[in-house]
Design a protein around this motif. Structure first.
Motif, PDB file in Angstrom:
ATOM      1  N   ARG A 120      -6.837 -24.884 -53.771  1.00 37.00           N
ATOM      2  CA  ARG A 120      -7.371 -23.769 -54.554  1.00 37.00           C
ATOM      3  C   ARG A 120      -7.063 -22.471 -53.830  1.00 37.00           C
ATOM      4  N   ILE A 121      -6.367 -21.562 -54.498  1.00 39.23           N
ATOM      5  CA  ILE A 121      -6.010 -20.276 -53.917  1.00 39.23           C
ATOM      6  C   ILE A 121      -7.025 -19.234 -54.365  1.00 39.23           C
ATOM      7  N   VAL A 122      -7.760 -18.675 -53.430  1.00 46.10           N
ATOM      8  CA  VAL A 122      -8.761 -17.660 -53.741  1.00 46.10           C
ATOM      9  C   VAL A 122      -8.231 -16.301 -53.278  1.00 46.10           C
ATOM     10  N   LEU A 123      -7.973 -15.429 -54.229  1.00 43.24           N
ATOM     11  CA  LEU A 123      -7.472 -14.097 -53.887  1.00 43.24           C
ATOM     12  C   LEU A 123      -8.594 -13.245 -53.320  1.00 43.24           C
ATOM     13  N   GLN A 124      -8.279 -12.472 -52.321  1.00 47.12           N
ATOM     14  CA  GLN A 124      -9.252 -11.580 -51.702  1.00 47.12           C
ATOM     15  C   GLN A 124      -9.161 -10.193 -52.353  1.00 47.12           C
ATOM     16  N   GLY A 125     -10.308  -9.557 -52.527  1.00 47.09           N
ATOM     17  CA  GLY A 125     -10.326  -8.207 -53.063  1.00 47.09           C
ATOM     18  C   GLY A 125     -10.183  -8.165 -54.575  1.00 47.09           C
ATOM     19  N   GLU A 126     -10.085  -6.955 -55.102  1.00 43.70           N
ATOM     20  CA  GLU A 126      -9.983  -6.720 -56.531  1.00 43.70           C
ATOM     21  C   GLU A 126      -8.614  -6.133 -56.863  1.00 43.70           C
ATOM     22  N   VAL A 127      -8.298  -6.110 -58.167  1.00 44.71           N
ATOM     23  CA  VAL A 127      -7.069  -5.471 -58.612  1.00 44.71           C
ATOM     24  C   VAL A 127      -7.103  -3.999 -58.212  1.00 44.71           C
ATOM     25  N   GLN A 128      -5.997  -3.496 -57.681  1.00 43.20           N
ATOM     26  CA  GLN A 128      -5.915  -2.092 -57.304  1.00 43.20           C
ATOM     27  C   GLN A 128      -6.149  -1.193 -58.516  1.00 43.20           C
ATOM     28  N   SER A 129      -6.666  -0.018 -58.279  1.00 42.41           N
ATOM     29  CA  SER A 129      -6.875   0.936 -59.361  1.00 42.41           C
ATOM     30  C   SER A 129      -5.532   1.424 -59.890  1.00 42.41           C
ATOM     31  N   PRO A 130      -5.358   1.499 -61.209  1.00 43.85           N
ATOM     32  CA  PRO A 130      -4.097   2.022 -61.754  1.00 43.85           C
ATOM     33  C   PRO A 130      -3.902   3.506 -61.490  1.00 43.85           C
ATOM     34  N   THR A 131      -4.906   4.165 -60.899  1.00 40.28           N
ATOM     35  CA  THR A 131      -4.732   5.568 -60.493  1.00 40.28           C
ATOM     36  C   THR A 131      -4.179   5.679 -59.082  1.00 40.28           C
ATOM     37  N   SER A 132      -4.141   4.571 -58.332  1.00 45.47           N
ATOM     38  CA  SER A 132      -3.617   4.595 -56.960  1.00 45.47           C
ATOM     39  C   SER A 132      -2.793   3.340 -56.712  1.00 45.47           C
ATOM     40  N   VAL A 133      -1.726   3.195 -57.467  1.00 42.70           N
ATOM     41  CA  VAL A 133      -0.853   2.040 -57.344  1.00 42.70           C
ATOM     42  C   VAL A 133      -0.129   2.093 -56.001  1.00 42.70           C
ATOM     43  N   PRO A 134      -0.099   0.991 -55.250  1.00 36.32           N
ATOM     44  CA  PRO A 134       0.611   0.994 -53.955  1.00 36.32           C
ATOM     45  C   PRO A 134       2.069   1.395 -54.108  1.00 36.32           C
ATOM     46  N   ARG A 135       2.639   1.916 -53.037  1.00 37.55           N
ATOM     47  CA  ARG A 135       4.016   2.399 -53.075  1.00 37.55           C
ATOM     48  C   ARG A 135       5.012   1.285 -53.367  1.00 37.55           C
ATOM     49  N   GLY A 136       4.830   0.154 -52.755  1.00 40.45           N
ATOM     50  CA  GLY A 136       5.757  -0.966 -52.947  1.00 40.45           C
ATOM     51  C   GLY A 136       5.252  -1.927 -53.994  1.00 40.45           C
ATOM     52  N   SER A 165       4.512 -14.788 -70.037  1.00 38.17           N
ATOM     53  CA  SER A 165       4.728 -13.673 -69.111  1.00 38.17           C
ATOM     54  C   SER A 165       3.418 -13.393 -68.391  1.00 38.17           C
ATOM     55  N   VAL A 166       3.496 -13.216 -67.082  1.00 42.28           N
ATOM     56  CA  VAL A 166       2.318 -12.946 -66.252  1.00 42.28           C
ATOM     57  C   VAL A 166       2.329 -11.470 -65.868  1.00 42.28           C
ATOM     58  N   MET A 167       1.202 -10.797 -66.106  1.00 44.08           N
ATOM     59  CA  MET A 167       1.128  -9.347 -65.895  1.00 44.08           C
ATOM     60  C   MET A 167       0.121  -9.027 -64.794  1.00 44.08           C
ATOM     61  N   TYR A 168       0.508  -8.076 -63.947  1.00 44.53           N
ATOM     62  CA  TYR A 168      -0.386  -7.641 -62.877  1.00 44.53           C
ATOM     63  C   TYR A 168      -0.217  -6.144 -62.670  1.00 44.53           C
ATOM     64  N   LEU A 169      -1.312  -5.421 -62.722  1.00 47.04           N
ATOM     65  CA  LEU A 169      -1.340  -3.985 -62.459  1.00 47.04           C
ATOM     66  C   LEU A 169      -0.285  -3.229 -63.280  1.00 47.04           C
ATOM     67  N   GLY A 170      -0.234  -3.561 -64.569  1.00 48.39           N
ATOM     68  CA  GLY A 170       0.637  -2.837 -65.482  1.00 48.39           C
ATOM     69  C   GLY A 170       2.061  -3.331 -65.556  1.00 48.39           C
ATOM     70  N   ARG A 171       2.437  -4.312 -64.730  1.00 49.64           N
ATOM     71  CA  ARG A 171       3.808  -4.812 -64.702  1.00 49.64           C
ATOM     72  C   ARG A 171       3.851  -6.320 -64.968  1.00 49.64           C
ATOM     73  N   ILE A 172       4.936  -6.771 -65.563  1.00 48.07           N
ATOM     74  CA  ILE A 172       5.188  -8.210 -65.663  1.00 48.07           C
ATOM     75  C   ILE A 172       5.785  -8.669 -64.335  1.00 48.07           C
ATOM     76  N   VAL A 173       5.142  -9.652 -63.712  1.00 46.20           N
ATOM     77  CA  VAL A 173       5.606 -10.121 -62.407  1.00 46.20           C
ATOM     78  C   VAL A 173       6.334 -11.462 -62.487  1.00 46.20           C
ATOM     79  N   GLU A 174       6.148 -12.185 -63.586  1.00 42.00           N
ATOM     80  CA  GLU A 174       6.881 -13.437 -63.764  1.00 42.00           C
ATOM     81  C   GLU A 174       6.909 -13.802 -65.235  1.00 42.00           C
ATOM     82  N   GLU A 175       8.043 -14.353 -65.657  1.00 38.22           N
ATOM     83  CA  GLU A 175       8.185 -14.852 -67.029  1.00 38.22           C
ATOM     84  C   GLU A 175       8.999 -16.125 -66.990  1.00 38.22           C
ATOM     85  N   ALA A 176       8.501 -17.155 -67.685  1.00 38.31           N
ATOM     86  CA  ALA A 176       9.194 -18.442 -67.647  1.00 38.31           C
ATOM     87  C   ALA A 176       8.766 -19.291 -68.821  1.00 38.31           C
TER      88      ALA A 176
END
Length: 323
Positions: free
Chosen positions: A265-281, A220-231
């Motif tokens: 090679r996929i290089v993600l830009q930026g950092e993980v969002q703060s769990p105090t300001s999770v995006p709406r979507g 299971s892959v987790m991002y910002l408090g949620r599981i986003v994929e499991e396989a």
């Protein structure tokens, strides 16, 4: 089913700061059967360790359900938790901080038995000696203190302590991340041997997909408090569906220089969002390299649900909706 987690949440609310609620774990759900290994991966700060600590009762769940053999754990009092401590144990990340420096190995391994009233002193001693042998140590280590051991040996002691009460489930929180690569392989091999010998179930937490790949047939892959994929492991590595999973897999080192030069090679830009300001979507939207897809409007305004996209796969992504 040994462990069933449904919509588990853990929020931290600082006193007087309602707007600063930390949503560390948000609606996490998964199942774990007897003798099975499930890997939980993601960047630091994604909520993996908090999930484990909430499951085992070190932190109170804000909402959701944790069932162990059908018994709800989130509502248990501290005293009611005691019989379940024998069935579910944890190995911590730091083998230096997780052992009491004032206790000998003998005391560390016999203390859980004494707390639960198991056996007489001689029987506890024999049990502790058998545990040392099981993890690759010997009787000559019995009366030593933690500072007399290497990091790998200390983690072996931590594993022996987790085995003392004959649990059915062990939560492994980054158990090899603080160790040298050669020692990591030894500990992973040890965990495999112990799982087969004692029919253990593992929830293996790590940020390194390559490590999890060696031990867990399901991930299971987790991002910002949620599981986003499991396989299933092979399916996940062969065809990752969530953009975050694709980026994680692309970062795994490849020993063949030619293959390494050819792959994307996929290089993600930026950092993980703060769990105090999770995006709406979608929480991954600020870093998503797949923007511009047909579901872009939904990504910004609607949280993607973790839905099935195959017989043994779940994904939370509007750009890769379930079939």
């Amino acid at each position: 089913m040994l462990l069933r987690v449904r919509d588990l949440q853990k929020h931290f609310a600082p006193a007087g700061k309602a707007a600063a609620i930390v949503r560390a774990v948000e609606r996490v759900s998964f199942d774990l059967d007897r003798g099975e290994s499930l890997g939980l991966v993601g960047e630091s700060g994604s909520g993996k360790s908090t999930t484990a600590r909430t499951i085992i009762g070190l932190q109170r769940a804000s909402a959701g359900s944790v069932l162990l053999d059908g018994v709800e754990l989130t509502r248990l009092s501290n005293s009611s938790w005691r019989p379940f401590r024998r069935r579910i144990q944890m190995v911590f990340q730091d083998p230096y901080a997780s052992l009491d420096p004032r206790q000998t190995v003998a005391s560390i391994l016999t203390e859980p038995l004494a707390i639960h009233g198991l056996g007489k002193p001689r029987e506890r001693r024999l049990r502790a000696l058998a545990l040392l042998e099981a993890v690759g140590l010997s009787a000559r280590h019995f009366n030593r203190y933690p500072h007399e051991f290497s990091g790998g040996q200390r983690q072996r002691i931590g594993i022996a302590r987790a085995l003392a009460l004959e649990p059915e489930l062990i939560l492994l929180d980054e158990p090899v991340s603080a160790l040298d690569v050669s020692i990591q392989a030894q500990i992973l091999n040890l965990l495999k041997e112990l799982q087969e010998r004692f029919s253990l179930a593992y929830l293996f937490i790590a940020h390194d997909l390559a490590v999890v790949r060696a031990l867990c047939p399901r991930i299971s892959v987790m991002y910002l408090g949620r599981i986003v994929e499991e396989a299933a492991r092979d399916d996940l590595f062969a065809a990752p569906q969530h953009p975050y999973t694709q980026a994680l897999i692309s970062a795994i080192p490849v020993p063949d220089p030619v293959q390494e030069a050819r792959r994307e090679r996929i290089v993600l830009q930026g950092e993980v969002q703060s769990p105090t300001s999770v995006p709406r979507g979608c929480g991954f939207l600020p870093r998503c390299f797949a923007k511009g897809g047909v579901a872009n409007d939904r990504c910004a305004g609607e949280v993607p649900e973790l839905d099935r996209s195959g017989p043994k796969r779940r994904v939370a992504c509007h750009l890769n909706p379930p079939s």
